[in-house]
Design an enzyme around this catalytic site. Structure first.
Site, PDB file in Angstrom:
ATOM      1  N   LYS A  13       1.030  -1.193  -0.029  1.00  0.00           N
ATOM      2  CA  LYS A  13       0.030   0.109   0.072  1.00  0.00           C
ATOM      3  C   LYS A  13       0.874   1.312   0.191  1.00  0.00           C
ATOM      4  O   LYS A  13       0.504   2.094  -0.552  1.00  0.00           O
ATOM      5  CB  LYS A  13      -0.943   0.022   1.160  1.00  0.00           C
ATOM      6  CG  LYS A  13      -1.897  -1.175   1.376  1.00  0.00           C
ATOM      7  CD  LYS A  13      -2.868  -1.064   2.385  1.00  0.00           C
ATOM      8  CE  LYS A  13      -2.317  -1.061   3.804  1.00  0.00           C
ATOM      9  NZ  LYS A  13      -1.621  -2.074   4.218  1.00  0.00           N
ATOM     10  N   ARG A  88      -9.455   0.951   9.660  1.00  0.00           N
ATOM     11  CA  ARG A  88      -9.335  -0.333   9.595  1.00  0.00           C
ATOM     12  C   ARG A  88     -10.474  -1.131  10.164  1.00  0.00           C
ATOM     13  O   ARG A  88     -10.543  -2.463  10.285  1.00  0.00           O
ATOM     14  CB  ARG A  88      -8.406  -0.549  10.972  1.00  0.00           C
ATOM     15  CG  ARG A  88      -6.942  -0.126  10.603  1.00  0.00           C
ATOM     16  CD  ARG A  88      -5.971  -0.222  11.832  1.00  0.00           C
ATOM     17  NE  ARG A  88      -4.589   0.224  11.381  1.00  0.00           N
ATOM     18  CZ  ARG A  88      -3.523  -0.255  10.826  1.00  0.00           C
ATOM     19  NH1 ARG A  88      -3.707  -1.606  10.353  1.00  0.00           N
ATOM     20  NH2 ARG A  88      -2.370   0.416  10.586  1.00  0.00           N
ATOM     21  N   ARG A 127      12.408  -9.351   4.555  1.00  0.00           N
ATOM     22  CA  ARG A 127      12.831  -8.032   4.450  1.00  0.00           C
ATOM     23  C   ARG A 127      13.901  -7.637   5.342  1.00  0.00           C
ATOM     24  O   ARG A 127      13.767  -7.990   6.461  1.00  0.00           O
ATOM     25  CB  ARG A 127      11.467  -7.132   4.796  1.00  0.00           C
ATOM     26  CG  ARG A 127      10.501  -7.550   3.606  1.00  0.00           C
ATOM     27  CD  ARG A 127       9.642  -6.296   3.734  1.00  0.00           C
ATOM     28  NE  ARG A 127       8.790  -6.114   5.069  1.00  0.00           N
ATOM     29  CZ  ARG A 127       7.654  -5.425   5.460  1.00  0.00           C
ATOM     30  NH1 ARG A 127       7.134  -4.687   4.418  1.00  0.00           N
ATOM     31  NH2 ARG A 127       7.111  -5.050   6.509  1.00  0.00           N
ATOM     32  N   ARG A 161      13.262  -5.528  11.214  1.00  0.00           N
ATOM     33  CA  ARG A 161      12.439  -5.188  11.964  1.00  0.00           C
ATOM     34  C   ARG A 161      12.031  -6.341  12.643  1.00  0.00           C
ATOM     35  O   ARG A 161      12.000  -7.514  12.231  1.00  0.00           O
ATOM     36  CB  ARG A 161      10.887  -4.733  11.446  1.00  0.00           C
ATOM     37  CG  ARG A 161      11.087  -3.368  10.841  1.00  0.00           C
ATOM     38  CD  ARG A 161       9.781  -2.853  10.050  1.00  0.00           C
ATOM     39  NE  ARG A 161       8.562  -3.358  10.870  1.00  0.00           N
ATOM     40  CZ  ARG A 161       7.489  -2.812  10.466  1.00  0.00           C
ATOM     41  NH1 ARG A 161       7.103  -1.855   9.266  1.00  0.00           N
ATOM     42  NH2 ARG A 161       6.448  -3.116  11.185  1.00  0.00           N
ATOM     43  N   ARG A 172      -0.424 -10.702  12.383  1.00  0.00           N
ATOM     44  CA  ARG A 172      -0.994  -9.560  11.779  1.00  0.00           C
ATOM     45  C   ARG A 172      -2.146  -9.778  10.634  1.00  0.00           C
ATOM     46  O   ARG A 172      -3.066  -9.066  10.551  1.00  0.00           O
ATOM     47  CB  ARG A 172       0.071  -8.772  11.249  1.00  0.00           C
ATOM     48  CG  ARG A 172       1.026  -8.099  12.349  1.00  0.00           C
ATOM     49  CD  ARG A 172       2.239  -7.720  12.026  1.00  0.00           C
ATOM     50  NE  ARG A 172       2.377  -6.663  11.005  1.00  0.00           N
ATOM     51  CZ  ARG A 172       3.494  -6.459  10.210  1.00  0.00           C
ATOM     52  NH1 ARG A 172       4.792  -7.061  10.401  1.00  0.00           N
ATOM     53  NH2 ARG A 172       3.405  -5.261   9.513  1.00  0.00           N
TER      54      ARG A 172
END
Length: 220
Positions: A13, A88, A127, A161, A172
């Site tokens: 996004k 959300r 990542r 992260r 998530r």
């Protein structure tokens, strides 16, 4: 032109919001960035946010709406905005609709970046980024050209992260499907929802979004 981008964490996004900003001059409204900026500004809302976030609590919907209301009145939203990270829940969506109506604004498109959960877990959990310049990489999809060396600045220091791991990403995604996925039928009923293949190459996703926008030139 005002757009909401929907999709789970890691769907792309933020990247697509950047593309819309570059191509159409729309303001990118990332609620995460907005929260940090508001706190840093020392505004009245920022002070409330700092207290709430320091307690580890969720920011109330009314404060989020007030923050977005103030943001869309700024000059850079003259060509419209792209919302990333809000709403959300269906309650937030209804509150956003009400606020926009009072401001004599409306949404033009709600674009879902549809993804495959399993592939998305692999995408996110691999990542990492350069600790010096912030350039982003991936173990499998975008490794550094020279092993252990940042393509952009030559640094050998990288970071990941803490929440970019398979277990956390799965949680998530579960939260997204439980809370945010119901927004899809909400916006479909309003005739605003369009889905694109979020697993396609970035350039193809961008092209699909532009095709959707150009299909309704009167909204641009």
């Amino acid at each position: 032109m005002n757009i909401i981008l929907l999709g789970p964490p890691g769907a792309g996004k933020g990247t697509q919001a950047d593309m819309l900003t570059e191509h159409y001059g729309m303001a990118k409204l990332s609620t995460g960035d907005m929260l940090r900026a508001e706190v840093a500004s020392g505004s009245a809302i920022g002070s409330k946010l700092q207290a709430i976030m320091s307690r580890g609590e969720l920011v109330p919907d009314d404060i989020m709406i007030d923050m977005i209301r103030a943001r869309i009145q700024k000059p850079d939203c003259g060509n419209g905005f792209t919302l990333d990270g809000f709403p959300r829940t269906e309650g937030q969506a209804a509150a956003l609709d009400e606020m926009l109506a009072k401001e004599k604004k409306s949404l033009d498109f709600v674009i879902e970046l549809a993804v495959d959960d399993k592939i998305l877990v692999d995408r996110i959990s691999g990542r990492f980024s350069c600790a010096k310049c912030g350039a982003g990489y991936h173990d499998h999809f975008k490794p550094t050209k020279a092993s252990g060396i940042c393509d952009a600045c030559g640094s050998a220091e990288f970071s990941r992260r803490a929440d970019d791991n398979a277990e956390t990403v799965a949680k998530r995604l579960k939260a997204y499907h439980a809370q945010t996925a119901p927004l899809l039928p909400y916006y479909k009923k309003k005739g605003l929802l369009v889905s694109v293949d979020g697993m396609a190459p970035m350039e193809d996703v961008t092209a699909s979004i532009r095709k959707i926008i150009m299909s309704q030139p009167s909204r641009i």
